[in-house]
Design a protein around this motif. Sequence first.
Motif, mmCIF file in Angstrom:
data_model
loop_
_atom_site.group_PDB
_atom_site.id
_atom_site.type_symbol
_atom_site.label_atom_id
_atom_site.label_comp_id
_atom_site.label_asym_id
_atom_site.label_seq_id
_atom_site.Cartn_x
_atom_site.Cartn_y
_atom_site.Cartn_z
ATOM 1 N N THR A 131 0.831 -1.204 0.000
ATOM 2 C CA THR A 131 0.000 0.000 0.000
ATOM 3 C C THR A 131 0.866 1.253 0.000
ATOM 4 O O THR A 131 1.773 1.401 0.825
ATOM 5 C CB THR A 131 -0.922 0.025 1.232
ATOM 6 O OG1 THR A 131 -1.737 -1.155 1.232
ATOM 7 C CG2 THR A 131 -1.818 1.251 1.199
ATOM 8 N N THR A 132 0.587 2.163 -0.920
ATOM 9 C CA THR A 132 1.256 3.461 -0.985
ATOM 10 C C THR A 132 0.352 4.414 -1.765
ATOM 11 O O THR A 132 -0.735 4.028 -2.208
ATOM 12 C CB THR A 132 2.637 3.340 -1.656
ATOM 13 O OG1 THR A 132 3.325 4.596 -1.538
ATOM 14 C CG2 THR A 132 2.529 2.963 -3.119
ATOM 15 N N TYR A 133 0.769 5.660 -1.925
ATOM 16 C CA TYR A 133 -0.059 6.586 -2.710
ATOM 17 C C TYR A 133 -0.014 6.149 -4.175
ATOM 18 O O TYR A 133 1.006 5.709 -4.686
ATOM 19 C CB TYR A 133 0.374 8.037 -2.537
ATOM 20 C CG TYR A 133 1.848 8.336 -2.618
ATOM 21 C CD1 TYR A 133 2.451 8.652 -3.834
ATOM 22 C CD2 TYR A 133 2.644 8.326 -1.470
ATOM 23 C CE1 TYR A 133 3.793 8.950 -3.916
ATOM 24 C CE2 TYR A 133 3.996 8.623 -1.545
ATOM 25 C CZ TYR A 133 4.574 8.942 -2.764
ATOM 26 O OH TYR A 133 5.919 9.228 -2.842
ATOM 27 N N ASP A 135 -0.200 7.570 -7.162
ATOM 28 C CA ASP A 135 0.671 8.188 -8.169
ATOM 29 C C ASP A 135 2.148 8.046 -7.797
ATOM 30 O O ASP A 135 2.999 8.755 -8.322
ATOM 31 C CB ASP A 135 0.312 9.655 -8.411
ATOM 32 C CG ASP A 135 0.291 10.489 -7.144
ATOM 33 O OD1 ASP A 135 0.633 9.946 -6.064
ATOM 34 O OD2 ASP A 135 -0.071 11.685 -7.211
ATOM 35 N N LYS A 143 4.028 11.331 -9.031
ATOM 36 C CA LYS A 143 3.280 12.462 -8.470
ATOM 37 C C LYS A 143 2.371 13.149 -9.489
ATOM 38 O O LYS A 143 1.894 14.258 -9.248
ATOM 39 C CB LYS A 143 4.241 13.499 -7.868
ATOM 40 C CG LYS A 143 4.924 13.065 -6.584
ATOM 41 C CD LYS A 143 3.993 13.135 -5.378
ATOM 42 C CE LYS A 143 4.747 12.891 -4.087
ATOM 43 N NZ LYS A 143 3.922 13.083 -2.892
#
Length: 326
Positions: A131-133, A135, A143
């Motif tokens: 799990t991460t952001y 983008d 980003k």
Amino acid sequence: MSMRSFISLVCCLAVASVACGQEFKSGIEWPEPKVITPGEKPSDPPSDAIVLIGTDGMSAWNGGEKWKFEDGVATAAKGGINTKQKFGDIQLHMEWAAPDEVKGSGQGRGNSGVFLMGHYEVQILDSYDNTTYFDGQAGAVYKQSPPMVNAMKKPGEWNTYDIVFTKPIRNEKGDVVAPARITVIHNGVLVQNSYPIRGSTNWHKPPAYDRHKDAESISLQFHGNPVRFRNMWVREIEPIEPTFVPEDTKMVRYRADWSTEKITAAPPKESEATAEEAPAKEEPNKKEEPKAKDAKPKKEEVKEEAKPQAKTEEPKQEAKKEEKPE
């Protein structure tokens, strides 16, 4: 009608349509496309490719000696590296693998990145059950744009990136008039489809286009994780150019750098549509012109107040008649 008769009729109509048709010829003359030899496997470089990581070590890289190299595999260590040769528009193939042993989570797990022109990053990360952001996961334009799907393989397994990148187009002042674009295929799956890059991919500030040359190095990031790389090669993209284009051709040429005017008006059809809409917006003003003429009889009525009533009734009646259509 029997089936045989029906088939005969269809064949006759097809022949007639071909006979009546006329072949379209653009009048544009093209050079013969260059012949190259493709690789035997998709991972093999074609004959016009430049090998960046193959079997001959890391001689194509500035700082390549800092990384571990063995049996055609380079392992990230002791800092980032960048190519000695500089590139603009490219087709890039590379294979990479996150460490077998899972350590850390989020951005601290199997993290690296490939930078085009040193400014535009496609993220490399162990995004398998991590799990991460969005983008910032594997296949993202960092980003800016998450991958359309997560096509990540298990830790330790080899992933492939096939990337098509076109540099931003600038005018004479150096302003970007057409953004850089990138297409990314991760393990045979399209994850970025000609995405218009918004500018340099930074961790600490919004994207914006920085000044750089038309050709810059490709970079591989060291983010503290021993990510492995192999079978990395690049092709410089050189669009085929016509040798002759007739003046009366109706073929639309979309390449932004062919003409400064085409850049600002691209696509041309939009500018034509705008020109057609302009008269339509002025039509209401044209319709209001009779109202200005209608006002003249009213002024005359004021002057003719002293005249007999019979004469003043006629302009009033005309004014009423003119008001009805309104």
